[in-house]
Design an enzyme around this catalytic site. Structure first.
Site, short mmCIF file in Angstrom:
data_model
loop_
_atom_site.label_atom_id
_atom_site.label_comp_id
_atom_site.label_asym_id
_atom_site.label_seq_id
_atom_site.Cartn_x
_atom_site.Cartn_y
_atom_site.Cartn_z
N ASP A 12 0.81 -1.12 -0.05
CA ASP A 12 -0.16 0.17 0.33
C ASP A 12 1.09 1.16 -0.15
OD1 ASP A 12 -3.14 0.70 0.57
OD2 ASP A 12 -1.63 2.08 1.54
N ASN A 68 -2.36 12.74 -3.74
CA ASN A 68 -3.22 13.32 -4.68
C ASN A 68 -3.99 14.53 -4.33
OD1 ASN A 68 -3.85 11.03 -6.33
ND2 ASN A 68 -5.14 10.10 -4.94
N ASP A 114 -2.13 9.36 -10.53
CA ASP A 114 -2.01 8.20 -11.48
C ASP A 114 -0.74 7.67 -12.04
OD1 ASP A 114 -4.81 8.00 -11.12
OD2 ASP A 114 -5.35 8.92 -12.96
N GLU A 159 -4.89 1.94 -4.47
CA GLU A 159 -3.53 2.11 -4.55
C GLU A 159 -2.75 0.86 -3.72
OE1 GLU A 159 -5.15 2.78 -1.89
OE2 GLU A 159 -3.91 3.30 -0.38
N1 LIG Z 1 -4.79 9.38 -8.00
C1 LIG Z 1 -5.49 8.24 -7.46
N2 LIG Z 1 -5.80 8.27 -6.19
C2 LIG Z 1 -6.33 7.08 -5.91
C3 LIG Z 1 -6.55 6.00 -6.88
N3 LIG Z 1 -7.24 4.93 -5.96
C4 LIG Z 1 -7.30 5.24 -4.69
N4 LIG Z 1 -6.63 6.50 -4.87
C5 LIG Z 1 -6.88 7.46 -3.66
O1 LIG Z 1 -6.15 6.94 -2.48
C6 LIG Z 1 -6.24 7.56 -1.15
C7 LIG Z 1 -6.03 6.50 -0.11
O2 LIG Z 1 -6.27 6.97 1.08
P1 LIG Z 1 -6.28 6.43 2.29
O3 LIG Z 1 -6.92 5.22 2.31
O4 LIG Z 1 -7.42 7.29 3.37
O5 LIG Z 1 -5.04 6.21 3.14
P2 LIG Z 1 -3.97 7.31 2.88
O6 LIG Z 1 -3.97 8.63 2.54
O7 LIG Z 1 -2.78 6.79 1.89
O8 LIG Z 1 -2.93 7.06 4.24
P3 LIG Z 1 -2.40 5.82 4.78
O9 LIG Z 1 -2.77 4.57 3.80
O10 LIG Z 1 -2.96 5.56 5.99
O11 LIG Z 1 -1.02 6.01 4.60
C8 LIG Z 1 -7.64 7.99 -1.49
O12 LIG Z 1 -7.83 9.35 -1.20
C9 LIG Z 1 -7.91 7.60 -2.93
O13 LIG Z 1 -8.55 8.70 -3.36
C10 LIG Z 1 -6.06 6.23 -7.82
O14 LIG Z 1 -6.49 5.54 -8.90
N5 LIG Z 1 -5.65 7.55 -8.33
#
Ligand SMILES: Nc1nc2c(ncn2[C@@H]2O[C@H](COP(=O)(O)OP(=O)(O)OP(=O)(O)O)[C@@H](O)[C@H]2O)c(=O)[nH]1
Length: 635
Positions: A514, A522, A531, A555
């Site tokens: 992850d 983002n 992306d 992600e």
């Molecule tokens: N640009 C982009 N963002 C994505 C994609 N899939 C998921 N995300 C984003 O990834 C983020 C994941 O956030 P969270 O699960 O809250 O976790 P985090 O911000 O990474 O924090 P931790 O995982 O705790 O470190 C979300 O804001 C999703 O919008 C993608 O395909 N592209």
């Protein structure tokens, strides 16, 4: 299949038979018509031929037998001429010859003189009185000079001796032809030559031959024309035979010297005449007074010794009918007596002027006439059967065999054995015929089908390959993530399941990755940059991962890597984490300043479910997050 072949065979047989039957009926009708016409004309011709044959046969018999009569007339005339010549010569010295009479004759009864017996048995007289260059021995001769109103003068004696010499000179050469040869004289004298009996010695002393019609008819008073004549048939008691006599009176200086005669036995001749080569024919001899001269034994037997039988006494309707038709005619007569179904052929026998009649049953002629047309019909029938046999062989060879050949060919086509069809050889005799054309056409068709088949197969192969490729592409698309190019979550579950089910699979570890603070990324850099970063991270993981990398969701990225144990697995995860960390991609919104990843690691255990594994890895991922991120936790 078998039924189809049988049906074809039956068709061939039936076709040949039907052709043969139709040809048989057509030609049979023609031959029958020709046979009927031929039969009619042939029968008519054969009937006429048979009648002609019978007429010819009858003519030949009469010609053969009448020669005896002609010969008798000729020899009697010769005898008469010789008698006159000898008489003339002897007349020079009648007394000398008369003296011979006294030597050779004896008076056996008063007024009756007979030649001595030795002249019958065999006697050679003194050459002084007699010389004969041919035979000096007198034999088979007898003379009867009976009582007569005329005196026994030297002239009579001389005439008797001359007659004796003449008969002795000529008669032996005719002994096979006639029963006897004799010269009778009007003075009750007979000079007689016969192999069978000495008539002159045996005649009764009181016999007067001039009383008999036979001799009387030669006298000048009875026969002024002095013509030779045949007597009627009479039974000669001395020879016990039916005979007929030819006699020709001989005169000299207006005086009746004697009558040379032949007795002709009719036994043999009549037997020959009535003995038919044609067993069905009946032969009858009639004289001009409707008297029966000769007939089949069954007819004549009851009257054998009754002398000549008149038809009136015979009570034979056939003979009576014949006589009614020929009585007032002359020459050859051919007619049928319908109520008796008889063909009658009547001819005159020259000499005695008798009728020689042949009666032939019409049915026998018809039967013989039928033989020729019957032969024609049998030959026609035989020829017809021969033609049919040849025709059958020909049809079998020229139609049935090629049809069977074609049938086999069609059978191969039906079974789609086109290759075999193209290889079948056409027999030389059918090469140029319609059969050859048909076979070639079928082979051409088979080759065309083969060619089309090959083109079709190539096209199908091509299309199949294209379809397979398309399917593969679809399959790939179904298991691919569109953004990152990694395998997707569906592929992850498929591969997990496969490894878990494979008994022989090597041990593998499951890594759940992850991106840390990605939301913040983002938010800070925008989704498009997010992306791009995600794609770069995925590319690195995919490149450095020893196994396969999958986009698990958002992600989160999963990796299945071969690992003997957890240590190996954690080492592999550490390696991946370092690869990302070493990129030192700036993440301004992260407390860690750079872009990092956290990884949860677990070994895949056989028998457990995919969800169990994922949940366990997820638990260690949380642990890594909790412990500060940019780290690996496993168990
Ligand atoms: N640009 C982009 N963002 C994505 C994609 N899939 C998921 N995300 C984003 O990834 C983020 C994941 O956030 P969270 O699960 O809250 O976790 P985090 O911000 O990474 O924090 P931790 O995982 O705790 O470190 C979300 O804001 C999703 O919008 C993608 O395909 N592209």
């Amino acid at each position: 299949m078998v039924r189809a072949v049988k049906r074809r065979n039956i068709f061939n047989r039936t076709l040949a038979r039907r052709l043969l039957l139709r040809i048989s009926l057509a030609t049979g009708a023609l031959i029958t018509l020709a046979a009927c016409i031929g039969f009619y004309f042939s029968y008519q011709q054969a009937y006429q031929q048979q009648v002609s044959y019978l007429v010819h046969d009858s003519n030949q018999r009469i010609e053969r037998e009448s020669s005896v009569f002609k010969q008798a007339e000729a020899t009697a005339e010769l005898l008469g001429q010789y008698f006159i010549d000898s008489y003339q010569q002897a007349s020079q010295s009648p007394d000398v010859i008369a003296a011979v009479f006294d030597q050779w004759f004896e008076e056996t009864e008063p007024g009756v003189h007979r030649l001595r017996e030795a002249f019958y048995e065999g006697f050679s007289p003194d050459p002084e009185f007699f010389s004969n260059p041919y035979s000096s021995e007198f034999k088979h001769l007898s003379v009867f000079a009976g009582q007569s109103q005329y005196a026994l003068t030297d002239e009579r004696k001389m005439r008797i001796v001359v007659a004796l010499k003449v008969v002795h000179r000529l008669a032996p050469s005719w002994q096979q032809l006639y029963e006897n040869t004799h010269i009778s004289m009007p003075e009750n004298v007979i000079v007689h030559y016969s192999l069978n009996h000495p008539w002159g010695r045996q005649a009764r002393a009181d016999l007067d031959i001039t009383r008999y019609a036979v001799v009387r008819s030669t006298l000048q008073s009875e026969n002024p024309e002095r013509q030779g004549a045949w007597t009627g048939l009479y039974y000669d008691l001395s020879s016990e035979q039916w005979v007929i006599t030819y006699q020709i009176p001989v005169d000299f200086d207006g005086r009746h010297l004697g009558t040379p005669s032949h007795d002709v036995s009719l036994e043999d001749m009549l037997n020959r005449l009535i003995d038919s080569h044609e067993s069905a024919a009946t032969h009858v001899v009639l004289n001009n007074q409707a008297q029966l001269i000769a007939a089949p034994t069954s007819v004549i037997a009851p009257h054998e010794h009754s002398g000549i039988v008149h038809l009136e006494h015979l009570d034979n309707p056939l003979y009576t009918s014949i006589w009614d038709r020929i009585a007032d005619t002359d020459g050859e007569q051919i007619f049928t007596i319908d109520h008796k179904d008889m063909l009658i052929i009547a001819h005159k026998i020259p000499g005695p002027d008798w009728w020689y009649i042949t009666a032939y049953p019409l049915w026998e002629i018809q039967k013989l006439a039928l033989l020729s047309p019957m032969r024609f019909v049998i030959l026609s029938g035989g020829f017809f059967i021969l033609v049919l046999v040849i025709l059958y062989i020909f049809m079998n060879q020229q139609i049935s065999r090629p049809l069977r050949h074609l049938s086999r060919l069609a059978h191969e086509v039906g079974n789609k054995r086109y290759e075999a069809v193209t290889q079948i050889k056409i027999e030389a005799e059918y090469q140029r015929s319609e059969i050859g054309m048909l076979v070639r056409s079928m082979q051409e068709m088979a080759r065309s089908i083969l060619s089309q088949q090959q083109t079709l197969e190539a096209e199908v192969d091509k299309r199949t390959a294209e379809l397979a490729a398309a399917n593969q592409r679809l399959e790939n698309m179904a298991h691919m993530d569109g953004l990152t190019g990694l395998l997707n979550r569906r592929a992850l579950h498929r591969d997990l399941q496969y490894l878990l089910n494979d008994q022989n699979a090597k041990p593998h570890a499951f890594l759940l990755v992850d991106v840390d603070f990605f939301k913040a990324y983002n938010d800070h850099y925008g989704h498009l940059d997010g992306d791009q970063v995600l794609k770069e991270i995925c590319a690195l993981l995919s490149h450095h991962c020893e196994g396969h990398a999958y986009r698990y969701g958002g992600e989160e990225i999963a990796c299945i890597v071969p690992a003997n144990d957890l240590t190996d697995a954690i080492a592999a995860a550490e390696s991946l984490r370092n690869e990302i960390a070493n990129v030192k991609r700036i993440h301004a919104a992260s407390p860690l300043k750079y872009l990092t990843i956290s990884i949860g690691v677990t070994m895949m255990q056989r028998g457990e479910s995919a969800n169990d594994i994922i949940q366990r890895a997820d638990k260690f991922l949380y642990q890594a997050k909790d412990e500060g991120r940019n780290r690996v936790c496993g168990g």
